[in-house]
Design an enzyme around this catalytic site. Sequence first.
Site, PDB file in Angstrom:
ATOM      1  N   SER A 149      71.162  90.855  33.259  1.00  0.00           N
ATOM      2  CA  SER A 149      71.260  90.286  34.206  1.00  0.00           C
ATOM      3  C   SER A 149      72.858  90.366  34.976  1.00  0.00           C
ATOM      4  O   SER A 149      71.989  89.616  36.156  1.00  0.00           O
ATOM      5  CB  SER A 149      70.969  88.104  34.051  1.00  0.00           C
ATOM      6  N   LYS A 164      73.290  79.398  35.403  1.00  0.00           N
ATOM      7  CA  LYS A 164      74.013  80.301  36.277  1.00  0.00           C
ATOM      8  C   LYS A 164      74.742  79.789  37.848  1.00  0.00           C
ATOM      9  O   LYS A 164      75.522  80.425  37.986  1.00  0.00           O
ATOM     10  CB  LYS A 164      73.153  81.574  36.157  1.00  0.00           C
TER      11      LYS A 164
END
Length: 351
Positions: free
Chosen positions: A245, A290
């Site tokens: 990611s 996140k």
Amino acid sequence: MSRRTASLIISGLLFIAMALAATLTSVPYGELTPGPTVNTLGPYRGKPVIEVSGAPTYPASGHLNMTTVSVTSKGYNMPLLSAFIGWVKGDADVVPKKSLYPDDKTEKEVEQENAEEFTSSQEHAKVAAFHQLGIPVEEQVIVGKVAKDMPATGKLHAGDIIVSIDGTPIKTPEDVAAAITKHKAGDTVVFVVDPVDARGTQRTVEVGTVAAPDDGRALVGITPGTLPKFPFQVTIHLEDVGGPSAGLMFALGIVDILSPGDLTGGKFVAGTGTIDDDGSVGPIGGVTMKTIAARDAGAKYFLTPKGNCAEAAKERPGGLTLVQVDSVQDAVKALDVIRTGQGTLTECKAG
């Protein structure tokens, strides 16, 4: 003792019993929480996150932070009470443990896969950044995989660059198959390879062949692949991180460092997203955690993959602008708007 007093005592004891049960009873869940963030333009443990050798670099201000999620271990037995608390508070995600650690894989195997994905994401980020900058990238043929108990086992290694076979230069993976199948089972094939470790030396390797069980063609037991060949070296110094990611933020960091000017204009931008060689940005897991990590670190903008936008917007942390991006090119354009204050950002909206 009055009936009211007795009822209160019994209720209290029941509450204590239920609390103990909730504390002692475990459930098959794991927890995701906001993890550390790292500025791809800055240092990490005394080294620059992105280090370039053999090409001019330019100073970059501001932040382009990659974000992470912290995950409980496979061996963690989550108490029912902890699961309940995790479900009701907004800074953690409680998910089935199987979604984090499949039953058919050990924790070590999952960690190894994550590490491989992280390494792969770095290579894709380099290619995407070079394409964005118009820097040509060649391909070289490598040993992609080595099968067990085959003639190549222990002689060739995954990642070895295949220079030639039987004296014929190798340009494509198809060249490898063609060169090997010219032989009969039992013949010897002569490989010239550059080792995985770039500090090593080119070597010649003689490998026997066996017959394929279906059609009898000659095999050595390797699957060829390709690896980018960059005109100069870009090294990413980051440890203890897994998964794909961070690809988008690595690509943007490379673009910024190799470009005159400044992508962020000193602004604090964070983000996430997988990256392909063509610069396409893909969705990731744990986006809500996140965005919280980014906000807590000080970010004002969060570059969000299009596929994660609806989910992220449902629980957007206060003070954080979620910017939808679908490619490295989208992200560079968004950063231009953020830096100059001119133009319109495509913000994420809840579905």
